[in-house]
Design an enzyme around this catalytic site. Sequence first.
Site, PDB file in Angstrom:
ATOM      1  N   ASP A 108       0.857  -1.295   0.089  1.00 44.04           N
ATOM      2  CA  ASP A 108       0.140  -0.060  -0.045  1.00 44.04           C
ATOM      3  C   ASP A 108       0.933   1.204  -0.079  1.00 44.04           C
ATOM      4  OD1 ASP A 108      -2.811  -0.968   0.104  1.00 44.04           O
ATOM      5  OD2 ASP A 108      -1.649  -2.181   1.721  1.00 44.04           O
ATOM      6  N   HIS A 138       0.782   3.385  -2.632  1.00 45.91           N
ATOM      7  CA  HIS A 138      -0.094   4.230  -3.216  1.00 45.91           C
ATOM      8  C   HIS A 138       0.453   5.440  -3.869  1.00 45.91           C
ATOM      9  CE1 HIS A 138      -4.073   2.458  -2.290  1.00 45.91           C
ATOM     10  NE2 HIS A 138      -3.338   2.032  -1.237  1.00 45.91           N
ATOM     11  N   ASP A 157      -0.837  -2.671  -4.472  1.00 41.98           N
ATOM     12  CA  ASP A 157      -1.193  -0.966  -4.347  1.00 41.98           C
ATOM     13  C   ASP A 157      -0.061  -0.172  -4.209  1.00 41.98           C
ATOM     14  OD1 ASP A 157      -3.940  -1.472  -4.500  1.00 41.98           O
ATOM     15  OD2 ASP A 157      -4.385  -0.828  -2.349  1.00 41.98           O
ATOM     16  N   HIS A 171      -6.003  -1.207  -6.361  1.00 44.14           N
ATOM     17  CA  HIS A 171      -5.671   0.083  -7.021  1.00 44.14           C
ATOM     18  C   HIS A 171      -5.100  -0.127  -8.306  1.00 44.14           C
ATOM     19  CE1 HIS A 171      -7.400   3.415  -4.229  1.00 44.14           C
ATOM     20  NE2 HIS A 171      -7.602   2.327  -3.369  1.00 44.14           N
ATOM     21  N   HIS A 192      -3.282  -9.644  -1.238  1.00 37.01           N
ATOM     22  CA  HIS A 192      -3.782  -8.418  -1.095  1.00 37.01           C
ATOM     23  C   HIS A 192      -5.485  -8.293  -0.759  1.00 37.01           C
ATOM     24  CE1 HIS A 192      -3.390  -3.906  -1.707  1.00 37.01           C
ATOM     25  NE2 HIS A 192      -4.683  -4.018  -2.108  1.00 37.01           N
ATOM     26  N   HIS A 216      -3.394  -4.550   1.668  1.00 35.30           N
ATOM     27  CA  HIS A 216      -4.806  -3.671   1.704  1.00 35.30           C
ATOM     28  C   HIS A 216      -5.544  -3.195   2.926  1.00 35.30           C
ATOM     29  CE1 HIS A 216      -8.629  -3.232   0.005  1.00 35.30           C
ATOM     30  NE2 HIS A 216      -9.239  -3.649   1.289  1.00 35.30           N
ATOM     31  N   HIS A 258      -4.513  -0.576   5.752  1.00 30.29           N
ATOM     32  CA  HIS A 258      -3.698   0.246   6.013  1.00 30.29           C
ATOM     33  C   HIS A 258      -2.980   0.753   7.094  1.00 30.29           C
ATOM     34  CE1 HIS A 258      -4.428   2.550   1.803  1.00 30.29           C
ATOM     35  NE2 HIS A 258      -4.491   1.024   1.673  1.00 30.29           N
TER      36      HIS A 258
HETATM   37 MN   LIG Z   1      -4.425   0.071  -0.389  1.00 28.77          MN
END
Ligand SMILES: [Mn+2]
Length: 424
Positions: A9, A11, A49, A85, A160, A193, A195
């Site tokens: 994650d 991102h 992600d 994502h 994930h 996944h 956070h």
């Molecule tokens: Mn995420």
Amino acid sequence: MVKFAHLADCHLGAFGRKPVLREYNIKAFEKAMNICTAKKVDFIIIAGDLFHNPLPDMDIVNRAVKIMMEVKNQGIFIYSVYGSHDYNLASASLIDVLESAELFKNVVKYLESDNRLTTVKDSSGVSITGLSGRKNRLEKGYYEQLDIDVPDGRGIFVFHSPIAEMKPTDIPEKNVLPMSFLPDGYDYYAGGHIHRPLINKKDGGFVVYPGATFGSSYTDLEREQQRGFYIVEDWQPEYVPLEVCDIARIAFSVDGYTSSEVEDLLIDKAEECREGDVILLKVHGELLEGSPEDIDFSRIIKLFEREGDATVFLNKNSLERVTVDKVKVQEDKEDEVEKRVLEEYGTPEGISNEFASELLQILKGDKKEGETSIDYENRIWNEACTLIEEIKELPQKSSREKEKKRDTNGPQQITLGDYTGVDK
Ligand SMILES: [Mn+2]
């Protein structure tokens, strides 16, 4: 003795309209990669992600590629799966492009025809098997029919998905996967996944969520928690915190104050506030008198910013004017509740209940798989405009006000209001 890093994650590219936060986000990733190089890990796992969108902005891609290239040049391999994502059903995602460029290896070796999941072997001798995350937990079906060649020797399973047994209370119950879905026989389960950092065990192996390296939403940043990743040495995970900025969280309740008192009090608060590179200012509650529009928030934000030393994010979503009359309805179904509220509360003059309800349906529309936040906002916006256009001949007080608001503030207003869930 094998030593690897486990991140998830990241991102990269999140906070697209807030350059300061976008920068902190990629800084956190850069810092993590530098630590991995300095600690001489054998390989790195990114459990989904990595990017915030399937096709992120090119400047973010360029930075990420440079950072990962340096890692690769040190002989450290990066293994990854798609997250909810960066997965794109319709077309190739950037993850595919970077894999073609051999910047890292996608460990999802899944044969749709016979639901067979095969394994990738790292030069350290460790086997890595992975399964991607999808939007709305579409990966659930894979797990239900999965046939895995459980590796001989040491193995890592990368996933994930939210696991029911480790689910924080604010993540909705629906679509979580039971721990039993994770295949048996692995030494380490590298999750993504969720956070925030969480750790559990399945048989002998650790099941780990490292949490986000920085976060991708205001909700993430509002949570007071550590941000970082894990380095796993001899199968023992050790948390590595990543700090890239000081976040100050200020919550102010307006209960019992008038709008002009609130303005004065917030100005005093701003003058006292000397901390934080990032200030999350949450103003909530119900005003005794006046309306939120009477408060000069732009002036308050400027004062909190301390001439550019801090970046301020204002959340006034739960700030309310004096309550008119609270409507009480009791229905089982969401649609029925909406219908009853419209009936009881009424709509502004010239706006029919049917129109209000149709508009509500549009505004509630879900993001499609692979759709970027900007495309999503534009689509919802266009659909709403089309509907509004259709009844243009009627008096249009409320819709015109809305258009005006959007013109002056731009779509950022919508992003500021985006407090829904971890993974929006
Ligand atoms: Mn995420």
